[in-house]
Motif scaffolding. Sequence first.
Motif, PDB file in Angstrom:
ATOM      1  N   LEU A  21       0.815  -1.211   0.000  1.00  0.00           N
ATOM      2  CA  LEU A  21       0.000   0.000   0.000  1.00  0.00           C
ATOM      3  C   LEU A  21       0.853   1.266   0.000  1.00  0.00           C
ATOM      4  CD1 LEU A  21      -2.822  -1.035   2.472  1.00  0.00           C
ATOM      5  CD2 LEU A  21      -3.075  -0.586   0.040  1.00  0.00           C
ATOM      6  N   LYS A  22       1.962   1.256   0.714  1.00  0.00           N
ATOM      7  CA  LYS A  22       2.848   2.422   0.716  1.00  0.00           C
ATOM      8  C   LYS A  22       3.453   2.645  -0.670  1.00  0.00           C
ATOM      9  CE  LYS A  22       4.002   2.777   5.578  1.00  0.00           C
ATOM     10  NZ  LYS A  22       5.060   2.835   6.580  1.00  0.00           N
ATOM     11  N   GLU A  23       3.773   1.552  -1.339  1.00  0.00           N
ATOM     12  CA  GLU A  23       4.291   1.647  -2.702  1.00  0.00           C
ATOM     13  C   GLU A  23       3.229   2.217  -3.641  1.00  0.00           C
ATOM     14  OE1 GLU A  23       5.983  -1.761  -5.338  1.00  0.00           O
ATOM     15  OE2 GLU A  23       7.026  -1.795  -3.405  1.00  0.00           O
ATOM     16  N   GLU A  24       1.994   1.739  -3.475  1.00  0.00           N
ATOM     17  CA  GLU A  24       0.897   2.236  -4.307  1.00  0.00           C
ATOM     18  C   GLU A  24       0.653   3.714  -4.047  1.00  0.00           C
ATOM     19  OE1 GLU A  24      -3.840   1.436  -5.220  1.00  0.00           O
ATOM     20  OE2 GLU A  24      -2.781   0.115  -3.835  1.00  0.00           O
ATOM     21  N   LEU A  25       0.721   4.128  -2.780  1.00  0.00           N
ATOM     22  CA  LEU A  25       0.529   5.537  -2.449  1.00  0.00           C
ATOM     23  C   LEU A  25       1.611   6.399  -3.091  1.00  0.00           C
ATOM     24  CD1 LEU A  25      -1.083   7.648  -0.876  1.00  0.00           C
ATOM     25  CD2 LEU A  25       0.396   7.184   1.086  1.00  0.00           C
ATOM     26  N   PHE A  26       2.845   5.931  -3.071  1.00  0.00           N
ATOM     27  CA  PHE A  26       3.931   6.659  -3.718  1.00  0.00           C
ATOM     28  C   PHE A  26       3.641   6.825  -5.210  1.00  0.00           C
ATOM     29  CE2 PHE A  26       7.863   6.556  -6.178  1.00  0.00           C
ATOM     30  CZ  PHE A  26       8.499   7.683  -5.692  1.00  0.00           C
ATOM     31  N   ASN A  27       3.230   5.737  -5.857  1.00  0.00           N
ATOM     32  CA  ASN A  27       2.938   5.798  -7.297  1.00  0.00           C
ATOM     33  C   ASN A  27       1.765   6.721  -7.594  1.00  0.00           C
ATOM     34  OD1 ASN A  27       5.020   4.072  -8.013  1.00  0.00           O
ATOM     35  ND2 ASN A  27       3.764   2.253  -7.735  1.00  0.00           N
ATOM     36  N   LEU A  28       0.735   6.702  -6.738  1.00  0.00           N
ATOM     37  CA  LEU A  28      -0.414   7.584  -6.946  1.00  0.00           C
ATOM     38  C   LEU A  28      -0.010   9.051  -6.802  1.00  0.00           C
ATOM     39  CD1 LEU A  28      -3.185   5.619  -5.029  1.00  0.00           C
ATOM     40  CD2 LEU A  28      -3.066   5.992  -7.498  1.00  0.00           C
ATOM     41  N   ARG A  29       0.827   9.343  -5.814  1.00  0.00           N
ATOM     42  CA  ARG A  29       1.285  10.721  -5.643  1.00  0.00           C
ATOM     43  C   ARG A  29       2.147  11.169  -6.819  1.00  0.00           C
ATOM     44  NH1 ARG A  29       2.666  10.476   0.791  1.00  0.00           N
ATOM     45  NH2 ARG A  29       0.595  11.055   1.507  1.00  0.00           N
ATOM     46  N   PHE A  30       2.930  10.251  -7.341  1.00  0.00           N
ATOM     47  CA  PHE A  30       3.747  10.569  -8.512  1.00  0.00           C
ATOM     48  C   PHE A  30       2.853  10.854  -9.708  1.00  0.00           C
ATOM     49  CE2 PHE A  30       6.409   9.434 -12.172  1.00  0.00           C
ATOM     50  CZ  PHE A  30       7.492  10.264 -11.935  1.00  0.00           C
ATOM     51  N   GLN A  31       1.831  10.029  -9.913  1.00  0.00           N
ATOM     52  CA  GLN A  31       0.901  10.250 -11.015  1.00  0.00           C
ATOM     53  C   GLN A  31       0.168  11.582 -10.858  1.00  0.00           C
ATOM     54  OE1 GLN A  31      -1.766   6.922 -11.189  1.00  0.00           O
ATOM     55  NE2 GLN A  31      -0.193   5.503 -11.908  1.00  0.00           N
ATOM     56  N   GLN A  32      -0.173  11.926  -9.621  1.00  0.00           N
ATOM     57  CA  GLN A  32      -0.852  13.194  -9.378  1.00  0.00           C
ATOM     58  C   GLN A  32       0.054  14.371  -9.714  1.00  0.00           C
ATOM     59  OE1 GLN A  32      -1.869  14.029  -5.297  1.00  0.00           O
ATOM     60  NE2 GLN A  32      -3.705  15.144  -5.917  1.00  0.00           N
ATOM     61  N   ALA A  33       1.332  14.235  -9.424  1.00  0.00           N
ATOM     62  CA  ALA A  33       2.274  15.326  -9.678  1.00  0.00           C
ATOM     63  C   ALA A  33       2.438  15.598 -11.170  1.00  0.00           C
ATOM     64  CB  ALA A  33       3.626  15.003  -9.062  1.00  0.00           C
ATOM     65  N   ILE A  34       2.305  14.561 -11.985  1.00  0.00           N
ATOM     66  CA  ILE A  34       2.462  14.760 -13.429  1.00  0.00           C
ATOM     67  C   ILE A  34       1.115  14.760 -14.149  1.00  0.00           C
ATOM     68  CG2 ILE A  34       4.817  13.909 -13.524  1.00  0.00           C
ATOM     69  CD1 ILE A  34       3.765  11.237 -14.499  1.00  0.00           C
ATOM     70  N   SER A  44      -6.920   8.844  -0.959  1.00  0.00           N
ATOM     71  CA  SER A  44      -7.465   8.833   0.402  1.00  0.00           C
ATOM     72  C   SER A  44      -7.850   7.419   0.830  1.00  0.00           C
ATOM     73  CB  SER A  44      -8.659   9.775   0.522  1.00  0.00           C
ATOM     74  OG  SER A  44      -9.703   9.370  -0.327  1.00  0.00           O
ATOM     75  N   ALA A  45      -8.304   6.592  -0.078  1.00  0.00           N
ATOM     76  CA  ALA A  45      -8.656   5.214   0.259  1.00  0.00           C
ATOM     77  C   ALA A  45      -7.419   4.421   0.675  1.00  0.00           C
ATOM     78  CB  ALA A  45      -9.347   4.540  -0.926  1.00  0.00           C
ATOM     79  N   VAL A  46      -6.318   4.620  -0.038  1.00  0.00           N
ATOM     80  CA  VAL A  46      -5.072   3.923   0.291  1.00  0.00           C
ATOM     81  C   VAL A  46      -4.542   4.405   1.639  1.00  0.00           C
ATOM     82  CG1 VAL A  46      -2.658   3.612  -0.397  1.00  0.00           C
ATOM     83  CG2 VAL A  46      -4.466   3.397  -2.096  1.00  0.00           C
ATOM     84  N   LYS A  47      -4.621   5.722   1.894  1.00  0.00           N
ATOM     85  CA  LYS A  47      -4.162   6.252   3.170  1.00  0.00           C
ATOM     86  C   LYS A  47      -4.986   5.692   4.326  1.00  0.00           C
ATOM     87  CE  LYS A  47      -3.206  10.732   3.244  1.00  0.00           C
ATOM     88  NZ  LYS A  47      -3.276  12.175   2.930  1.00  0.00           N
ATOM     89  N   LYS A  48      -6.275   5.534   4.126  1.00  0.00           N
ATOM     90  CA  LYS A  48      -7.133   4.966   5.173  1.00  0.00           C
ATOM     91  C   LYS A  48      -6.817   3.496   5.407  1.00  0.00           C
ATOM     92  CE  LYS A  48     -10.912   8.189   4.637  1.00  0.00           C
ATOM     93  NZ  LYS A  48     -12.300   8.404   4.206  1.00  0.00           N
ATOM     94  N   ASP A  49      -6.526   2.759   4.332  1.00  0.00           N
ATOM     95  CA  ASP A  49      -6.147   1.352   4.485  1.00  0.00           C
ATOM     96  C   ASP A  49      -4.837   1.222   5.263  1.00  0.00           C
ATOM     97  OD1 ASP A  49      -8.378   0.361   3.219  1.00  0.00           O
ATOM     98  OD2 ASP A  49      -7.391   0.072   1.282  1.00  0.00           O
ATOM     99  N   ILE A  50      -3.884   2.106   4.980  1.00  0.00           N
ATOM    100  CA  ILE A  50      -2.616   2.104   5.708  1.00  0.00           C
ATOM    101  C   ILE A  50      -2.882   2.377   7.189  1.00  0.00           C
ATOM    102  CG2 ILE A  50      -0.449   3.381   6.051  1.00  0.00           C
ATOM    103  CD1 ILE A  50      -0.362   3.724   2.977  1.00  0.00           C
TER     104      ILE A  50
END
Length: 67
Positions: A21-34, A44-50
Amino acid sequence: MKASEIRAMTIEAMDAELLKLKEELFNLRFQQAINQLDNPMRISAVKKDIARILTVKRDIELHGKDA
């Protein structure tokens, strides 16, 4: 992911899921940045799961597996 599903996992499985999940959150934040993020609510769903996994792990630390 529900808390009851997490409680059914072993500690090792929780650690593996947390890492995933932490890896997925990193990838989602990267996708959001670009500006390539399809579903911004997934962050937010991934953060809640973490948070759920960390909460259950802490509860097990304090009260044991039976609590």
